[in-house]
Scaffold this active site. Structure first.
Site, short mmCIF file in Angstrom:
data_model
loop_
_atom_site.label_atom_id
_atom_site.label_comp_id
_atom_site.label_asym_id
_atom_site.label_seq_id
_atom_site.Cartn_x
_atom_site.Cartn_y
_atom_site.Cartn_z
N HIS A 80 -3.03 7.08 2.56
CA HIS A 80 -3.48 5.79 2.04
C HIS A 80 -4.86 5.48 2.59
O HIS A 80 -5.10 5.55 3.80
CB HIS A 80 -2.48 4.70 2.43
CG HIS A 80 -3.04 3.31 2.29
ND1 HIS A 80 -3.60 2.86 1.12
CD2 HIS A 80 -3.14 2.30 3.19
CE1 HIS A 80 -4.02 1.60 1.30
NE2 HIS A 80 -3.75 1.24 2.54
N ASN B 267 -10.47 0.08 0.09
CA ASN B 267 -9.01 0.13 0.14
C ASN B 267 -8.47 -0.47 -1.14
O ASN B 267 -8.60 -1.67 -1.38
CB ASN B 267 -8.53 -0.66 1.37
CG ASN B 267 -7.02 -0.65 1.54
OD1 ASN B 267 -6.27 -0.42 0.59
ND2 ASN B 267 -6.56 -0.93 2.74
N CYS C 10 0.80 -1.22 0.00
CA CYS C 10 0.00 0.00 0.00
C CYS C 10 0.84 1.28 0.00
O CYS C 10 0.31 2.37 -0.19
CB CYS C 10 -0.96 0.00 1.18
SG CYS C 10 -2.14 -1.36 1.12
#
Length: 547
Positions: free
Chosen positions: A267, A297, A125
């Site tokens: 993020h 996500n 990520c």
């Protein structure tokens, strides 16, 4: 033991850096709302929103790969940037199409960039910030003049159908940025970066199987080890701590303070992490850039996807100071700061994508490019839209670089293939001056047959061809406001102009008619690329070269 530079240590600060000149994102059309999650998970909309802030996430259709999403995002970003010459491609992903080879060379080839340096970055990520650092390094070293950085994930291929803790979080998506070498103090320039890692936490977020470890110790792994695993409580603590520390470090390197930050984009892990990091920096909630509610996500793609989404909705303004921070498996983390540049209109990340689209159908159109030097304003025919369903009408590369209008009504496009490209709103964004009138232009076979080269819909033919424009007096007279005779055409053809006294009285014959329609600021394009039902059907997809 983790060795890191002290937080206040200055990094080399060359006068040049990576400058953002294009950004775009893409998410698959299939949205999975909380109420549509598997019944076995025993969750409802309120439960999921309360824990994650997510209302829905996107899922790639069967057969759609990370590379396919990356390709669409890359095309859109290149269109936003104006199709500049790109000489390096970097891909950040944790869900590559294959363990080997890297995805970047294949993506480069699909974009017509074969032969350019291309490599992958695997930082989970944190992949976008790590990719950004790689781009800065390539540009500053002289290895590249312009970099295409693409981050893409199809996490749905790694999710355990029995694991609701991860299943409610992750979505599929891709984003791309175009970065050129430029000055640190110009808009879009990356002002400072910070990176970090801690391998002692490698088991907190992982896919245990599928690699050399499993192959060398087959008895230690089972089928479920091919799925994504995460220890959520511990990850939450690390993520908040690491992103907060990294954000403070990069602000020091840029000589900024939290008060200087206009927009904060972390993020998109989950809403609680975003809030916790923002509160600790601190950055007020009204300055956060987030879209996790609608896409979930999306791993390495999450930061640029959120930025592209905000830019498309006008929520990012030129001159705003932007702080980015990320955390991912590894453990890895990183932050960056830049001043947001003035960009051309950015397409919506979910605009104009038909359900069931097959993004892999790009082989034919990848082989046919507009000759070097041609404009990106070229329009492809109806046959071309069908050859690339994922880009088709919604792709700014394909359709007059006007995504919002071109893909605004897929139903109309499907029902009237002639009208879809010949829509007056598309053909110059000016219904009054546009040649194509769906009610008349190209809809009358008798008129089209009278001019097989291009009928009414072809600007070159229609503009100066009184035989065509006036071939059907009944038709011309049927629309006293203008019908076939475009205002510009009427001025060039007194015979036609006389057919409409309303327009004739107000328009002199001195009105100039361009040879072909060209988007403002673009150069002329071949007439064959303008909507022409007869020509389009036989013409493969035409794309502007990127090399």
């Amino acid at each position: 033991m983790t060795l890191r530079l002290p937080s206040a240590a200055p990094l080399l600060k060359p006068t040049q850096t990576a400058v953002l000149e294009g950004i775009a994102g893409f998410v698959p059309p299939d949205a999975v709302a909380n109420d549509a999650l598997p019944a076995a998970w025993d969750v409802d909309d309120a439960w999921v929103r309360r824990r994650t802030g997510i209302r829905e996430r996107r899922r790639a259709a069967p057969g759609v790969t990370t590379g396919d999403l990356a390709l669409e995002a890359a095309r859109r970003a290149l269109a936003v940037a104006g199709h500049p010459l790109v000489d390096t491609v970097i891909v950040g992903t944790s869900t590559p199409d294959r363990p080997m080879p890297a995805m970047a060379p294949r993506l480069a080839t699909r974009l017509g960039l074969g032969g350019t340096p291309a490599w992958d970055v695997s930082a989970a990520c944190s992949g976008f910030v790590y990719g950004l650092a790689a781009a800065v390094g390539a540009l500053n070293s002289g290895c590249a003049d312009r970099v295409l950085l693409v981050t893409a994930e199809v996490y749905s291929t790694l999710l355990d159908p029995q694991d609701r803790s991860c299943g409610i979080l992750f979505g599929d998506g891709a984003a791309a940025t175009v970065l050129r070498r430029g000055a640190r103090d110009e808009p879009g320039g990356v002002v400072a970066l910070d990176l970090g890692s801690d391998g002692s936490g490698d088991e907190l977020i992982q896919v245990p199987g599928g690699g050399a470890l499993e192959r060398s110790r087959p008895g230690d792994h089972g089928p479920d080890d091919r799925y994504f695993r995460m220890r959520g409580r511990e990850v939450f603590q690390h993520a908040v701590t690491r992103m907060t520390q990294s954000a403070h470090t990069v602000l020091k390197r840029a000589d900024w303070t939290p008060e200087d930050i206009d927009r904060f984009c972390a993020h998109q892990a989950n809403a609680r992490i975003l809030s916790a990091v923002g509160d600790r920096i601190p950055v007020s909630r009204n300055r956060h850039v987030t879209n996790i509610e609608r896409v979930g996500n999306t791993g390495a793609a999450s930061i640029p996807l959120a930025l592209a989404d905000a830019a498309a909705w006008g929520e990012l303004r030129a001159g705003e100071r932007v702080l980015l921070t990320a955390f991912g498996a590894g453990l890895t983390w990183g932050s960056a700061v830049l001043v947001w540049p003035e960009l051309p209109r950015v397409p919506r990340i979910d605009a104009g994508v038909a359900a069931g689209a097959d993004p892999a159908a790009d082989a034919a159109e990848a082989a046919v490019l507009v000759p070097a030097g041609a404009s990106s304003a070229s329009v492809v025919g109806v046959a071309g839209c069908g050859a690339d369903p994922m880009g088709s009408i919604a792709d700014p590369v394909v359709c007059v670089a006007d995504l919002a209008v071109c893909g605004a009504d897929l139903a109309v496009s499907a029902a009237d293939p002639v009208g879809s490209i010949a829509d007056p709103a598309v053909r110059g964004a000016d219904t009054a001056v546009c040649v194509a009138d769906l009610a008349v232009c190209g809809v009358d076979p008798a008129v089209s047959a009278a001019d097989p080269v291009g009928s009414i819909a072809d600007l070159v033919v229609s503009a100066g061809d009184s035989a065509v424009c006036g071939a059907d007096p009944a038709l011309c007279g049927a629309d006293p406001a203008g019908s076939i005779a475009d205002l510009a055409m009427r001025g060039a053809d007194p015979a036609v102009c006389g057919a409409d006294p309303v327009v004739s009285a107000g328009l002199a014959a001195s009105v100039t008619v361009p040879a072909v329609f060209v988007e403002p600021g673009a150069s002329a394009v071949p007439a064959a690329s303008v909507a022409d039902p007869a020509v389009s059907a036989a013409t493969p997809v035409v794309r502007t070269p990127i090399v």
